[in-house]
Motif scaffolding. Structure first.
Motif, mmCIF file in Angstrom:
data_model
loop_
_atom_site.group_PDB
_atom_site.id
_atom_site.type_symbol
_atom_site.label_atom_id
_atom_site.label_comp_id
_atom_site.label_asym_id
_atom_site.label_seq_id
_atom_site.Cartn_x
_atom_site.Cartn_y
_atom_site.Cartn_z
ATOM 1 N N LEU A 262 0.803 -1.215 0.000
ATOM 2 C CA LEU A 262 0.000 0.000 0.000
ATOM 3 C C LEU A 262 0.838 1.269 0.000
ATOM 4 N N ASP B 274 -1.855 4.329 -4.844
ATOM 5 C CA ASP B 274 -2.977 5.165 -4.409
ATOM 6 C C ASP B 274 -4.151 4.242 -4.105
ATOM 7 N N GLU B 275 -4.289 3.879 -2.858
ATOM 8 C CA GLU B 275 -5.313 2.913 -2.475
ATOM 9 C C GLU B 275 -6.731 3.468 -2.565
ATOM 10 N N THR B 276 -6.870 4.789 -2.661
ATOM 11 C CA THR B 276 -8.208 5.384 -2.614
ATOM 12 C C THR B 276 -9.062 5.008 -3.814
ATOM 13 N N VAL B 277 -8.445 4.546 -4.893
ATOM 14 C CA VAL B 277 -9.226 4.207 -6.080
ATOM 15 C C VAL B 277 -9.473 2.703 -6.201
ATOM 16 N N GLY C 197 -11.450 0.682 -4.486
ATOM 17 C CA GLY C 197 -12.868 0.368 -4.447
ATOM 18 C C GLY C 197 -13.595 0.752 -5.715
ATOM 19 N N GLU C 198 -13.213 1.860 -6.308
ATOM 20 C CA GLU C 198 -13.833 2.291 -7.556
ATOM 21 C C GLU C 198 -13.615 1.286 -8.669
ATOM 22 N N ARG D 173 -4.080 2.421 10.893
ATOM 23 C CA ARG D 173 -5.161 2.603 9.927
ATOM 24 C C ARG D 173 -6.521 2.477 10.610
ATOM 25 N N GLY E 5 -11.971 1.300 7.499
ATOM 26 C CA GLY E 5 -11.666 1.962 6.243
ATOM 27 C C GLY E 5 -11.845 1.045 5.042
ATOM 28 N N THR F 80 -16.925 -2.344 -9.589
ATOM 29 C CA THR F 80 -16.792 -1.355 -8.528
ATOM 30 C C THR F 80 -17.320 -1.970 -7.239
#
Length: 327
Positions: A42, A46-49, A51-52, A71, A75, A315
């Motif tokens: 990680l 960029d882990e934020t994408v 889930g998308e 963490r 999350g 997604t």
């Protein structure tokens, strides 16, 4: 396959696949269990994408145990982790630009007693204290020294005392055999340095070992890819447990479902329910990520060949948004 045939859909994608629609957007599509990438780093992505792009959970197999422990527990993506790599003095991945000192622990003593400086138990106990669910050991003979047999045995013994499996990065001639014969629970990569003999692969499968795929990282190395694909195909044929994993953070890989990795798994013989099981198994945890599903909008795939590109459209959504359309 008819786009509205639930039986055919489950035959293609496994028993947990279902036709549905998403209340938030009105889209029709297919629901799947929450998909997992079982090998990521990680701190390099960029882990934020994630889930998308269809990945609900990950297994970090080499990171800073302090940062991972801090963490948020709720999350997204949901994260299980190994904490730091355990390695020999100067061994892989020490000194790599992508591997800060915080993600490496050099084990210099085979002691199973707590608190011994550089001891095997000390390193394992530290990862456990920060909430690790698996221990990662580096057996990379192509990149320096590796833990000796006594140290490897001490790491495994201590980890089992914590109820944790041990995953090994195996690379170089003879390293897969060492891991299999030494009792390692999981191979973090399908062996790629050499073709393994059938007896050794069968031994790994019958012992209940797990192999994480990571085939796509070899796409520019035909020899390594050939070894890994043949080894994984044999392992799966012997009933070995396979997990989808990409080594995300290792070079240019898509952040989310990797269609190339899915296609590579298919080329090794994992199709239909076996493929989705490899992508949705909650290992090293016992239960799937709660309250979410992987959702693929639009028409379902009609053949196995359609599945990789189709899954790349996935997604992650809350299950409360999905209403079944199965009849």
């Amino acid at each position: 396959m008819s786009a509205h045939d639930p039986w055919a859909l489950r035959n293609l994608l496994g028993p947990d696949a279902g036709l549905c629609h998403r209340s938030l957007t009105g889209q029709s599509g297919v629901s799947l269990p929450p998909l997992i990438d079982h090998h990521v780093h990680l701190h390099l992505v960029d882990e934020t994408v994630l889930g998308e792009h269809g990945i609900a959970a990950v297994v970090d197999l080499g990171g800073d145990p302090v940062a991972l422990a801090r963490r948020p527990r709720d999350g997204m993506p949901h994260v299980a982790y190994a904490g730091a790599f355990l390695t020999a003095r100067g061994g892989y991945p020490s000194g790599r630009t992508w591997a800060p000192a915080s993600i490496v622990r050099e084990v210099t003593d085979a002691s199973v007693h707590p608190g011994v400086p550089g001891g095997a138990a000390t390193a394992v106990d530290e990862q456990a204290s920060f909430g690790a669910s698996v221990i990662k050991v580096a057996l990379n003979a192509d990149a320096g020294t590796v833990p000796d047999d006594a140290t490897l045995a001490a790491i495994i013994e201590t980890a089992r005392g914590h109820g944790m499996p041990v995953a090994a990065h195996v690379q170089g001639a003879g390293m897969a055999r060492r891991a299999i014969e030494g009792g390692v629970d999981v191979l973090a990569h399908t062996p790629f340095s050499e073709r393994l003999d059938a007896d050794l692969i069968e031994r790994a499968a019958t012992a209940g070992q797990w192999w994480i795929s990571t085939l796509d990282i070899h796409r520019n190395d035909p020899r390594a890819l050939g070894h890994a694909t043949a080894n994984l195909a044999a392992f799966a044929a012997f009933g070995g447990a396979v997990l989808y994993g990409t080594d995300l953070g290792n070079g240019e890989l898509p952040v989310g479902v990797n269609a190339r990795e899915v296609a590579a798994l298919q080329s090794a013989g994992l199709v239909g329910a076996d493929l989705i099981e490899a992508m949705a198994d909650p290992w090293p945890l016992r239960t799937r990520t709660a309250a979410v599903a992987t959702f693929v909008p639009g028409e379902p795939p009609r053949t196995d060949e359609d599945v990789p590109a189709w899954l790349a459209r996935a997604t992650v959504v809350p299950t409360e948004e999905l209403t079944s359309d199965d009849h």
